[in-house]
Design an enzyme around this catalytic site. Structure first.
Site, PDB file in Angstrom:
ATOM      1  CG  ASP A  52      12.191  -3.463   5.250  1.00 46.27           C
ATOM      2  OD1 ASP A  52      11.750  -2.169   5.138  1.00 46.27           O
ATOM      3  OD2 ASP A  52      13.295  -3.523   4.674  1.00 46.27           O
TER       4      ASP A  52
ATOM      5  CB  THR B  38      10.757   2.343   4.121  1.00 44.09           C
ATOM      6  OG1 THR B  38      10.804   1.073   5.047  1.00 44.09           O
ATOM      7  CG2 THR B  38      11.824   2.303   3.447  1.00 44.09           C
TER       8      THR B  38
ATOM      9  CG  ASP C  91      16.045  -1.217   7.717  1.00 46.40           C
ATOM     10  OD1 ASP C  91      16.596  -1.109   6.385  1.00 46.40           O
ATOM     11  OD2 ASP C  91      15.099  -1.754   8.007  1.00 46.40           O
TER      12      ASP C  91
END
Length: 548
Positions: A63, A96, A395
């Protein structure tokens, strides 16, 4: 006196100053470096990063936001890059990694113009125009609207987000959990949908069991047990009262003094305490609740009165948990017992039960009639696995939320970026003057997403990218992209990988605006204090040279 009121920068021997082209090129390098760190974290074949924090804890994740949170950097431009991942995460909760890679690439394509002595203002104006055109093309030509009531369609969208994560092996279960949780907390207010996942969709992680045992509870679960062993641990259709006050006698502060001269006085004080506790318990008992939950304490005496009345009590709950239970059962949190009204009692719960899982007791308030809050119960082998699953689920829930709020989709797998790249390249031909080159550079920079996807699954980059460009050059082929597993070209319409429009639009806005911001910097001035030793003389640097 200085005329004109101009700011004066005083440069002494401790102040470092870098300016002009050197700073701009330094910023480009910093942006590229941060992008390179997480370039391998894009797509289903992404690699994990192992992060070690100063306390010795280990995090394994792909992530982008979680990785950048742990990285320590000195360069101010690199800090700005890390900040945009945080902004992206707070705003839309996904993309991201993409936003960092794209911002790094947009900075990188500006490097050649800076070296050719093109003024940053010219580059910036071209970038601004490209961003406006890009968002317009994305909405009008590339995106498609979606029916949010079609469950299968929604599951497909969430699946495209989960497909690049650790939990893709359990993607069907994860998608259902994410969609159910998001739809549960959706609240229609004044014609617009409000979905607050952070506050009302709580993830509870319990190590043990298998991931397949994870579920969304129609209500709440809290890590608490009843306060008295004689209280009931299972109730059906209970009347629930939520309190935000003590059910115990409030002792005076340290400056309160009591002087007792006779033995009867002491008994009198105890009787006063007892009478106070009895009165507040009678306030509660008069409304005949089956379950009382308070954020503060419950004294032994109050427990005695409540047990006699057949009422179960739970104490010292977190404020956030209490708010969630209030939403789930339709109750109102009361601050004083003498202000309780009948409508404050929650009757929306079907089952209250206390279960023992492992060594701990957990309270389940489930089977709620119309819960507007929920708890996601995660089971798994270890804490590390559960933490990664939780990050992935967050997410997925954000993707579901974004689609419910703005029901438009963009093809995934780099198809959207390639379609925009071709459209911008075509549009740049109508632009005259020197700005057409930076404008065209933005269209080239967008290709970094499909290129990185191809690289991460080990396919032939140049050949695949050229074939994809040729596909998009043909009219109407805006949905062709890269299969992140094999590196082949696929039509995303058939392959079923879609991304929310709001995530994509936010990614482009954040990336290009950050590049604009960094290109406008032409001076970095930092005042550093020299360390003084005990004699007051400046200390010499350590033998190994200055610290890195």
């Amino acid at each position: 006196m200085f005329g004109g009121g101009a700011p004066v920068v005083v440069l002494n021997q401790n102040t470092k100053r870098e300016s002009g082209r050197k700073v701009q090129l330094g910023n480009v390098t910093a942006a590229k470096t941060i992008a390179d760190v997480i370039r391998t974290c894009l797509g289903p074949r992404s690699m994990l990063k192992m992060l070690m924090d100063p306390m010795g804890g280990i995090v394994m994740t792909n992530d982008g936001n979680a990785i950048l949170r742990e990285i320590m950097v000195e360069h101010p431009a690199a800090k700005s890059m890390i900040e945009i991942a945080r902004t992206q995460d707070e705003e839309v909760g996904d993309g991201t990694t993409s936003v960092i890679i794209l911002a790094g690439e947009i900075m990188s394509v500006a490097e050649q113009f800076l070296k050719q002595e093109m003024h940053p203002t010219v580059i910036i104006s071209a970038y601004r125009q490209a961003l406006e055109d890009l968002i317009e093309i994305l909405r009008e030509q590339v995106s498609v609207s979606v029916d949010t009531n079609d469950r299968q369609e929604m599951l497909k969208i969430v699946k495209s987000c989960v497909g690049t994560k650790f939990i893709r092996k359990w993607s069907d279960l994860a998608c259902q959990i994410a969609l159910d949780a998001t739809q549960t907390v959706a609240l229609e207010e004044g014609g617009r949908t409000e979905i607050d996942i952070k506050r009302y969709a709580k993830v509870e992680k319990i190590p043990g069991g298998t991931i397949e045992e994870s579920e969304v509870l129609k209500g709440c679960m809290i890590n608490k047990d009843v306060v008295h062993p004689k209280m009931k641990r299972k109730l059906t259709n209970p009347r629930i009262l939520l309190l935000d006050c003590n059910l115990e006698y409030k002792k005076g502060e340290s400056q309160t003094n009591l002087e007792i001269t006779k033995e009867e006085d002491f008994m009198k004080i105890l009787q006063l305490e007892e009478a106070y506790i009895q009165s507040i318990c009678e306030d509660i008992i008069s409304f005949k609740p089956d379950l009382v939950i308070t954020e503060k304490g419950v004294s032994d005496l109050a427990q005695h009165f409540l047990v006699k009345a057949g009422i179960t009590a739970i104490r010292r709950l977190r404020k956030s948990d209490n708010n969630r239970i209030a939403r789930a059962v339709g109750a109102t949190i009361v601050s004083r017992t003498d202000e309780i009204r009948e409508e404050d009692i929650g009757t929306g719960c079907g089952l209250f039960e206390v279960k023992k899982i492992g060594e701990e007791y957990f309270t389940f308030i489930t089977e709620c009639k119309n819960p507007k809050a929920c708890t996601i119960l995660l089971r798994g082998a270890s804490k590390d696995i559960l933490s990664e699953v939780e990050r992935n689920l967050q997410d997925a829930m954000n993707v579901a939320r974004n689609v419910l709020v703005d029901p438009r989709l963009v093809p995934g797998g780099g198809a959207g970026e390639m379609a925009l790249s071709c459209a911008l390249n075509e549009k740049s031909k109508s632009i005259t003057g020197v700005t057409q080159w930076p404008y065209r550079a933005v269209s080239r920079a967008l290709e970094v997403i499909p290129r990185t996807l191809i690289q991460n699954c080990g396919a032939n980059t140049i050949r695949t990218l050229t074939a994809l460009r040729a596909k998009h050059a043909t009219e109407g082929n805006t949905t062709w992209g890269i299969d992140g597993e094999s590196g082949n070209l696929v039509d995303m319409k058939d392959y079923g990988v879609w991304e929310p429009f709001s995530v994509k639009a936010q990614t482009y806005k954040t990336a290009i605006e950050t590049a604009i911001l960094l290109l406008r910097i032409d001076d970095i001035v930092s005042g550093t204090k020299k360390q003084l030793d005990t004699q007051g003389a400046p200390q010499a640097p350590p033998a190994g040279g200055p610290e890195a």
